[in-house]
Design a protein around this motif. Structure first.
Motif, PDB file in Angstrom:
ATOM      1  N   LEU A  26      27.717 -15.150 -37.567  1.00  0.00           N
ATOM      2  CA  LEU A  26      29.003 -15.500 -38.152  1.00  0.00           C
ATOM      3  C   LEU A  26      28.851 -15.867 -39.623  1.00  0.00           C
ATOM      4  CD1 LEU A  26      32.014 -15.882 -37.535  1.00  0.00           C
ATOM      5  CD2 LEU A  26      31.487 -18.250 -36.886  1.00  0.00           C
ATOM      6  N   HIS A  41      36.414 -16.289 -38.725  1.00  0.00           N
ATOM      7  CA  HIS A  41      36.384 -16.139 -37.271  1.00  0.00           C
ATOM      8  C   HIS A  41      37.791 -16.096 -36.693  1.00  0.00           C
ATOM      9  CE1 HIS A  41      35.739 -17.270 -33.013  1.00  0.00           C
ATOM     10  NE2 HIS A  41      34.640 -16.569 -33.159  1.00  0.00           N
ATOM     11  N   ARG A  42      38.666 -16.981 -37.180  1.00  0.00           N
ATOM     12  CA  ARG A  42      40.039 -17.000 -36.672  1.00  0.00           C
ATOM     13  C   ARG A  42      40.774 -15.709 -37.042  1.00  0.00           C
ATOM     14  NH1 ARG A  42      39.702 -22.503 -38.310  1.00  0.00           N
ATOM     15  NH2 ARG A  42      40.632 -21.975 -40.334  1.00  0.00           N
ATOM     16  N   SER A  45      39.488 -12.604 -34.948  1.00  0.00           N
ATOM     17  CA  SER A  45      39.992 -12.598 -33.572  1.00  0.00           C
ATOM     18  C   SER A  45      41.475 -12.268 -33.526  1.00  0.00           C
ATOM     19  CB  SER A  45      39.736 -13.962 -32.920  1.00  0.00           C
ATOM     20  OG  SER A  45      38.350 -14.236 -32.852  1.00  0.00           O
ATOM     21  N   SER A  51      36.429 -11.550 -30.268  1.00  0.00           N
ATOM     22  CA  SER A  51      35.622 -12.366 -31.162  1.00  0.00           C
ATOM     23  C   SER A  51      34.626 -11.504 -31.936  1.00  0.00           C
ATOM     24  CB  SER A  51      34.863 -13.430 -30.365  1.00  0.00           C
ATOM     25  OG  SER A  51      33.858 -12.818 -29.564  1.00  0.00           O
ATOM     26  N   VAL A  52      34.109 -12.076 -33.009  1.00  0.00           N
ATOM     27  CA  VAL A  52      33.083 -11.379 -33.786  1.00  0.00           C
ATOM     28  C   VAL A  52      31.876 -11.083 -32.906  1.00  0.00           C
ATOM     29  CG1 VAL A  52      31.557 -11.503 -35.783  1.00  0.00           C
ATOM     30  CG2 VAL A  52      33.851 -12.496 -35.907  1.00  0.00           C
ATOM     31  N   HIS A  53      31.445 -12.077 -32.133  1.00  0.00           N
ATOM     32  CA  HIS A  53      30.271 -11.907 -31.269  1.00  0.00           C
ATOM     33  C   HIS A  53      30.486 -10.762 -30.285  1.00  0.00           C
ATOM     34  CE1 HIS A  53      26.859 -12.880 -28.700  1.00  0.00           C
ATOM     35  NE2 HIS A  53      27.682 -12.817 -27.665  1.00  0.00           N
ATOM     36  N   ARG A  54      31.683 -10.683 -29.683  1.00  0.00           N
ATOM     37  CA  ARG A  54      31.949  -9.629 -28.709  1.00  0.00           C
ATOM     38  C   ARG A  54      31.996  -8.264 -29.386  1.00  0.00           C
ATOM     39  NH1 ARG A  54      30.906  -7.447 -24.111  1.00  0.00           N
ATOM     40  NH2 ARG A  54      32.662  -6.500 -23.019  1.00  0.00           N
ATOM     41  N   TYR A  55      32.556  -8.208 -30.568  1.00  0.00           N
ATOM     42  CA  TYR A  55      32.603  -6.941 -31.292  1.00  0.00           C
ATOM     43  C   TYR A  55      31.190  -6.438 -31.571  1.00  0.00           C
ATOM     44  CZ  TYR A  55      33.838  -3.378 -34.714  1.00  0.00           C
ATOM     45  OH  TYR A  55      33.975  -2.184 -35.380  1.00  0.00           O
TER      46      TYR A  55
END
Length: 303
Positions: A26, A41-42, A45, A51-55
């Motif tokens: 992040l 981050h907001r 999403s 989320s960034v992590h999921r992407y």
């Protein structure tokens, strides 16, 4: 999305696609976007629906699945490392959680329907990027008659990847791999308006000789000579809908040309995952009437 937000977020998506095995934390990605970590981050999403992590995880898993299905020489351990996993068992667990199959099961018999569903959030996020084509992006070329080895796909477009997998296997076995001969697709149907069972598309490799009898269903074909409007698509190599609609809805009515009696087709110039998705290149060809424009007229280029 405001234009300056779109530009900054697209910069992040391109950075992830070009550096999937790099530090994609992040902190790092918020620097790429030039946003504060919390605001980035907001916003990510809210704009992309995940989320960034999921992407990042889906980008890595998508590349791994392509390597498994289409790159037989790549070992599972090497694919796991490329996906950011230090151990193949951790990669196998994550792969199964995402696609419902182990890496070895997917390599042998991919469940493409489940695969497409799992990658749906990634596809949706990428659809947020809109490419604005202009009339100046289209050139007219005299396409030469091109004999091809052709494998027909007839049926649900969600099954096209299974056909691609068979065609790649045949090309490798016959020495007509993508590094040897040009790759084309011929689009007989519009998936937006065609029932899945009636969808038709041809996978083609340029061929300089007859196609030997085979069990794969590959046959001889020909992309005929004639003038074509050409639009180069960079990135988004698996979704040519926006480019095709531009050619038909905007360029064609304003060009004074008439379509020729041959379907829209494309040449795959640079492939994902050989190159990152933003660097993939596809030339989209719209055959036009040979008498509609004098040879050597405005906009014409020779091949």
């Amino acid at each position: 999305m405001p234009p300056h937000y779109q530009e900054r977020m697209q910069r992040v998506l391109d950075h992830i696609d070009r550096n999937p095995d790099a530090d994609l934390s992040l902190d790092r990605l918020s620097d790429v976007a030039a946003f504060s970590k919390y605001h980035f981050h907001r916003q990510f999403s809210a704009i992309f629906g995940l989320s960034v992590h999921r992407y990042v995880q889906l980008v890595r898993m998508r590349r791994a699945s392509y390597q498994l299905a289409f790159r037989d020489a790549d070992g599972v351990t090497d694919i796991a490392l490329d996906a950011g996993y230090e151990a193949s068992d951790a990669f196998a667990r994550a792969f199964r959680q995402n696609f419902g199959q182990s890496p070895s099961e997917f390599r042998t018999a991919p469940d493409w329907r489940s695969w497409l569903a799992a990658l749906g959030p990634l596809t949706f996020a990428r659809s947020k990027h809109l490419t604005n084509y202009s009339l100046q992006d289209v050139t007219i070329t005299d396409f030469p008659a091109t004999p091809v080895a052709l494998m027909k796909h007839h049926g649900d477009p969600e099954r096209i990847y299974a056909t691609i997998q068979r065609f790649i296997g045949w090309r490798r076995a016959t020495g007509l791999g993508k590094d040897i001969t040009a790759t084309f697709n011929i689009f007989h149907s519009d998936p937006r308006t065609t029932p899945p069972e009636a969808f038709r598309m041809d996978l083609c490799a340029a061929s300089k000789g007859p196609v030997a009898p085979n069990d794969a269903g590959v046959e001889e074909g020909l992309i005929p000579a004639g003038p074509c409007a050409v639009l180069r698509v960079v990135g988004n190599s698996e979704n040519l809908e926006a480019a095709a609609l531009f050619l038909y809805r905007e360029w064609l009515p304003q060009s004074g040309e008439e379509p020729r009696d041959f379907p829209l087709f494309c040449q795959r110039v640079r492939f994902y995952p050989d190159v990152p998705e933003p660097d993939s290149v596809t030339d989209l060809f719209l055959p036009i009437d040979q008498g509609a424009r004098a040879v050597g007229g405005p906009g014409r280029i020779a091949t």
